[in-house]
Design a protein around this motif. Structure first.
Motif, short mmCIF file in Angstrom:
data_model
loop_
_atom_site.label_atom_id
_atom_site.label_comp_id
_atom_site.label_asym_id
_atom_site.label_seq_id
_atom_site.Cartn_x
_atom_site.Cartn_y
_atom_site.Cartn_z
N ALA A 17 0.84 -1.17 0.00
CA ALA A 17 0.00 0.00 0.00
C ALA A 17 0.88 1.22 0.00
CB ALA A 17 -0.91 0.07 1.21
N GLY A 274 -2.15 -8.45 -3.58
CA GLY A 274 -2.85 -7.96 -2.40
C GLY A 274 -4.35 -8.16 -2.42
N MET A 279 -5.20 -11.91 1.92
CA MET A 279 -4.98 -11.31 3.24
C MET A 279 -5.78 -12.03 4.31
SD MET A 279 -4.63 -7.23 2.61
CE MET A 279 -3.85 -6.55 1.14
N LEU A 294 2.51 -6.54 -2.29
CA LEU A 294 1.48 -5.67 -2.86
C LEU A 294 1.84 -5.09 -4.22
CD1 LEU A 294 0.24 -3.60 0.22
CD2 LEU A 294 -0.61 -5.76 -0.68
N PRO A 296 -0.45 -2.23 -5.39
CA PRO A 296 -1.68 -1.62 -4.86
C PRO A 296 -2.58 -0.96 -5.91
CG PRO A 296 0.24 -0.29 -4.32
CD PRO A 296 0.77 -1.55 -4.92
N THR A 298 -4.80 0.97 -5.16
CA THR A 298 -5.04 2.33 -4.64
C THR A 298 -4.36 3.37 -5.50
OG1 THR A 298 -3.17 1.94 -3.13
CG2 THR A 298 -5.39 1.63 -2.24
N VAL A 335 3.03 -8.09 3.00
CA VAL A 335 1.98 -8.22 4.01
C VAL A 335 2.10 -9.59 4.66
CG1 VAL A 335 -0.50 -8.25 4.44
CG2 VAL A 335 0.46 -6.67 2.75
N ASN A 339 1.33 -7.59 10.07
CA ASN A 339 0.85 -6.27 9.64
C ASN A 339 -0.41 -6.32 8.78
OD1 ASN A 339 1.79 -7.21 7.19
ND2 ASN A 339 3.42 -5.69 6.97
N GLN A 342 -3.28 -3.75 8.99
CA GLN A 342 -3.01 -2.43 8.45
C GLN A 342 -3.39 -2.36 6.96
OE1 GLN A 342 1.13 -1.37 8.83
NE2 GLN A 342 0.96 0.39 7.44
N TYR A 343 -3.20 -3.46 6.25
CA TYR A 343 -3.40 -3.44 4.80
C TYR A 343 -4.74 -4.02 4.35
CZ TYR A 343 1.52 -2.21 4.41
OH TYR A 343 2.73 -1.56 4.50
N THR A 346 -7.16 -2.24 2.01
CA THR A 346 -6.78 -2.07 0.61
C THR A 346 -6.96 -3.35 -0.20
OG1 THR A 346 -4.45 -2.71 0.82
CG2 THR A 346 -5.01 -0.44 1.39
#
Length: 349
Positions: A17, A274, A279, A294, A296, A298, A335, A339, A342-343, A346
């Motif tokens: 991300a 991702g 995930m 990732l 991403p 985004t 990832v 963690n 946190q991701y 996304t």
């Protein structure tokens, strides 16, 4: 030409991300420079979330025939909806270059303020990018890069080489103390430059771990079906190995099916892109899938933010320059269970 061609997401079939552009483009809203001792304070203001000058953004994206590509389109639409002064003119996604060229030309004729284009084929759409720029419409080139830097004002996209590099580093660190460790690779389409870049990054990372040897590689097609079929072949051929890197989480769904059907749990798996399914599996920690690297989607939301900033003649918060950058390469974060929370927001379906 900027040194960023490690970019093409999926050639003719697929597009990757990062720091969110909401964080990237935040600051004051006034268009009047303030007289201060600090020279940087005299720059044009950075974009923020408060309504500014109305901006019409044309978005020409791909056909959503893959989870990542669908996430690209959804990220663009949801980001644009966040801004009351932004109007998004979105085309029907297409992987046909002639159709997409026509769609972009329609947006040019509508005189949109800024264009965001994820081309079906960067080289084939270069001329229409040049056409837009010559018409005074700045272009944000998303992921698959045009053949000429004159065809875009800003490029933003993922790092395919970095995906492979970080996947290799993660696997290397997990296996660094194991003598004679073996790894295998489930790649994507071999006729795509992005696949070659991912493999090169992976191989380069493994050079730092002399105890690890890549013993097999199989190319799939970024689909669940191909992932399952090719993974089954790998499992039959390789009776023992310690880690698998799979380039794409969509084909990884099929790969996991083949692994489960074979009753194998004697190695670790790292995915790519991702997807939310990947995930979720990483968080559950009940399969061989332990990480994903990732690419991403985004980036499409960030592209809308950059287009808005261009349309409002604003810069980027945290940078002294008056203008937005010419290129932004996103980071391929790894990832893991540590963690994943946190991701997760996304992750794409």
């Amino acid at each position: 030409m900027p040194e960023i061609p490690r970019t093409s997401r999926r050639g003719l079939l697929f597009g990757g991300a990062a720091v969110s552009a909401g964080a990237l483009l935040t600051a004051c809203t006034s268009n009047e420079p303030k007289q201060q001792d600090n020279a940087a304070a005299n720059n044009q203001p950075a974009a923020d979330d408060k309504p500014g000058k109305p901006v019409t953004i044309g978005f020409a994206g791909p056909q959503a025939d893959h989870g990542w590509l669908n996430a690209i389109n959804e990220n663009a639409k949801s980001r644009a909806a966040k801004y009351s002064e932004v109007k998004l003119e979105i085309t029907e996604g297409s992987n046909d270059t002639a159709a997409q060229i026509g769609q972009v030309q329609t947006l040019i004729n509508k005189k949109v303020d800024v264009l965001v284009i994820l081309p079906a084929d960067g080289k084939a759409l270069t001329q229409v990018g040049l056409q837009a720029m010559k018409a005074g419409i700045p272009v944000i080139n998303l992921d698959r890069i045009f053949a000429s830097p004159q065809a875009y004002r800003c490029w933003i996209g993922g790092d395919n080489y970095g995906m492979g590099l970080n996947a290799g580093r993660y696997i290397g660190e997990q296996l660094k103390d194991k003598p004679g460790a073996k790894v295998i690779e489930l790649a994507g389409l071999d006729n795509l430059e992005l696949t070659r870049q991912r493999t090169q990054g992976f191989d380069d990372a493994l050079k730092n771990y002399p105890n690890i040897k890549k013993v097999a590689r199989q190319a799939a097609e970024f689909t669940v079906e191909s992932g399952q079929a090719k993974m089954a072949q790998l499992l039959q051929a390789q009776k023992q190995f310690d880690a698998l890197w799979n380039h794409d989480d969509d084909q990884g769904v099929g790969a996991l099916r083949a692994i489960q059907q074979a009753g194998r749990d004697d190695f670790l798996m790292v995915g790519g892109a991702g997807a939310k399914s990947a995930m979720d599996a990483i968080k559950a920690d009940n399969s061989v899938l332990k990480a994903t690297v990732l690419y991403p989607p985004t980036m499409a939301a960030s592209a809308i933010d950059l287009a808005r900033a261009l349309g409002q003649a604003k810069g980027v918060n945290g940078m002294a320059e008056l203008e937005i950058p010419a290129s932004i390469t996103l980071y391929s974060a790894v990832v893991t269970k540590d963690n994943v929370d946190q991701y997760l927001p996304t992750g794409f379906s």
